[in-house]
Write an enzyme that holds these catalytic residues in place. Structure first.
Site, short mmCIF file in Angstrom:
data_model
loop_
_atom_site.label_atom_id
_atom_site.label_comp_id
_atom_site.label_asym_id
_atom_site.label_seq_id
_atom_site.Cartn_x
_atom_site.Cartn_y
_atom_site.Cartn_z
N ASP A 1 -31.56 -10.40 -108.89
CA ASP A 1 -30.82 -10.22 -110.18
C ASP A 1 -29.94 -9.18 -110.29
O ASP A 1 -28.72 -9.27 -111.07
CB ASP A 1 -31.98 -9.81 -111.29
N TYR B 1 -36.59 -23.41 -99.25
CA TYR B 1 -36.32 -24.86 -98.91
C TYR B 1 -37.04 -25.29 -97.73
O TYR B 1 -36.84 -26.34 -97.28
CB TYR B 1 -34.92 -24.87 -98.75
N ASP C 1 -22.71 -19.86 -104.97
CA ASP C 1 -22.08 -20.91 -106.02
C ASP C 1 -21.47 -19.89 -107.13
O ASP C 1 -20.11 -20.30 -107.76
CB ASP C 1 -23.29 -21.74 -106.82
N LYS D 1 -36.08 -9.68 -103.21
CA LYS D 1 -36.95 -9.72 -104.96
C LYS D 1 -38.37 -9.13 -104.30
O LYS D 1 -39.26 -9.80 -104.86
CB LYS D 1 -37.00 -11.08 -105.47
N ASP E 1 -28.07 -19.66 -101.92
CA ASP E 1 -27.53 -20.80 -102.50
C ASP E 1 -26.99 -20.55 -103.73
O ASP E 1 -25.68 -20.85 -104.19
CB ASP E 1 -28.59 -22.24 -102.46
#
Length: 360
Positions: free
Chosen positions: A228, A142, A256, A195, A252
């Site tokens: 993942d 971001y 959630d 990742k 983020d």
């Protein structure tokens, strides 16, 4: 009697249900202050910024808004977004503008399972679950680096580049924050999300920094998990989690997911911290502006009230923060729940119950 400590707070309800949940949190904090015997008080200033302000002025906040906010002890934020304003305009024009300019680099998002609220996880019925996601909040995916080019070559030829920024200093400071947080928990463990098998530059730097920082915390258990696989772990083995540290985008999404597993995004609290306190920190529920239920008294205020408890912790009022959390627990255990978690209570009913339970 005048309060010994008066905390100045900028309230920014912004859009949709943001106004309802900020009002809810303010009511709880003011009730707490009124019963403090004059030990502390809150001095509120509310700002009308958001998508409605944008439609009137062409800006999401005042041009000098950051200078105005700089002098407050904290910012209490609602939710940003409305169908009439593109999401990237509303987010970058208000919330991210505050977060990035005030270097609120540590985003803390607890995942808490409340009594009386049914989780989609069957394991939650009989296994104690409680963890916190620590999100790098200043760079990563971001960072806002990139652009759109080659549109002049005709339809179908435009190229968009979105560049993730990883700095060694940025990675290190959020990881040390996570390790320090873990040292204060029952389970002293930090799980790093990566990742690096596919993102061979930024995420490899992340991994190498994590391994180096971990050597300074031999008393804290560690693991490094691909994002993942971590998504699966949130569902299949959440009892193995304590502190999860991840980049801006990964944290983020995962936070959630954690909130949904706890029962609803409406339950999720968060703190955007500038740990050095050079700038005010910002406290906000994780949920969005929910235009479909705005103004109907159906919004779940627990995420906002939990965010207010995080703000109390930030002010050094940890005993009071614990009282607010206990009052939330007593309210949900009594079945006073909004529709998003299977109840019939209105926003005001939950607020009244939390305030009543503060006295108990």
């Amino acid at each position: 009697m005048s309060a010994t400590s008066t905390f100045t707070i900028a309230a920014v309800p912004a859009d949709g249900v943001g106004a309802e949940v900020v009002a809810a949190g303010r009511a709880v904090l003011d009730a707490l202050a009124e019963n403090s015997g004059g030990a502390f008080a809150f001095d509120w200033t509310e700002f009308p910024w958001g998508c409605g302000y944008y439609e009137r002025t062409g800006r999401m906040m005042d041009e000098d808004g950051l200078e105005v906010l700089r002098d407050f002890d904290a910012i209490y934020f609602g939710a940003v977004g409305w169908p009439s304003v593109p999401d990237h305009v509303s987010l970058w024009g208000l919330r991210l503008r505050i977060c990035q300019n005030f270097d609120q680099w540590a985003n803390v998002r607890p995942v808490h399972f409340h009594p009386g609220i049914t989780s989609p996880l069957r394991k939650a019925d009989h296994t104690p679950l409680d963890w916190v996601v620590v999100r790098e909040n200043s760079e990563g995916e971001y960072a806002g680096l990139g652009g759109r080019n080659l549109a002049g070559r005709g339809p179908g030829n435009e190229v968009a580049l979105q560049t993730a920024l990883f700095t060694e200093k940025g990675c290190e400071r959020i990881m040390r924050f996570a390790f320090d947080l873990a040292r204060g928990r029952d389970r002293k463990k930090v799980s790093s999300v990566t990742k690096s098998n596919a993102q061979q530059y930024g995420m490899v730097l992340w991994d190498e920094t994590f391994a180096r920082v971990a050597r300074d915390y031999p008393d804290v258990e560690t693991e490094s998990v691909l994002v993942d696989a971590m998504s699966a772990k949130f569902v299949l083995k959440p009892e193995d989690l304590s502190v999860v540290v991840a980049s801006n985008l990964n944290a983020d999404i995962l936070s959630d997911l954690g909130s949904a597993l706890a029962g609803s995004l409406g339950l999720a609290a968060s703190a955007n911290l500038n740990p050095e306190r050079r700038f005010p920190s910002m406290f906000e529920p994780v949920h969005g502006s929910a235009p479909d239920i705005a103004g109907q008294g159906l919004a779940n205020p627990i995420g906002a009230i939990g965010s207010a408890a995080l703000m109390l912790d930030h002010f050094g009022l940890s005993t009071e923060a614990a009282r607010v959390r206990a009052a939330i627990e007593a309210t949900t255990a009594a079945g006073i729940l909004t529709p998003d978690v299977g109840g019939t209570a209105k926003t005001g009913d939950v607020v009244a119950a939390v305030i009543d339970n503060l006295g108990n």
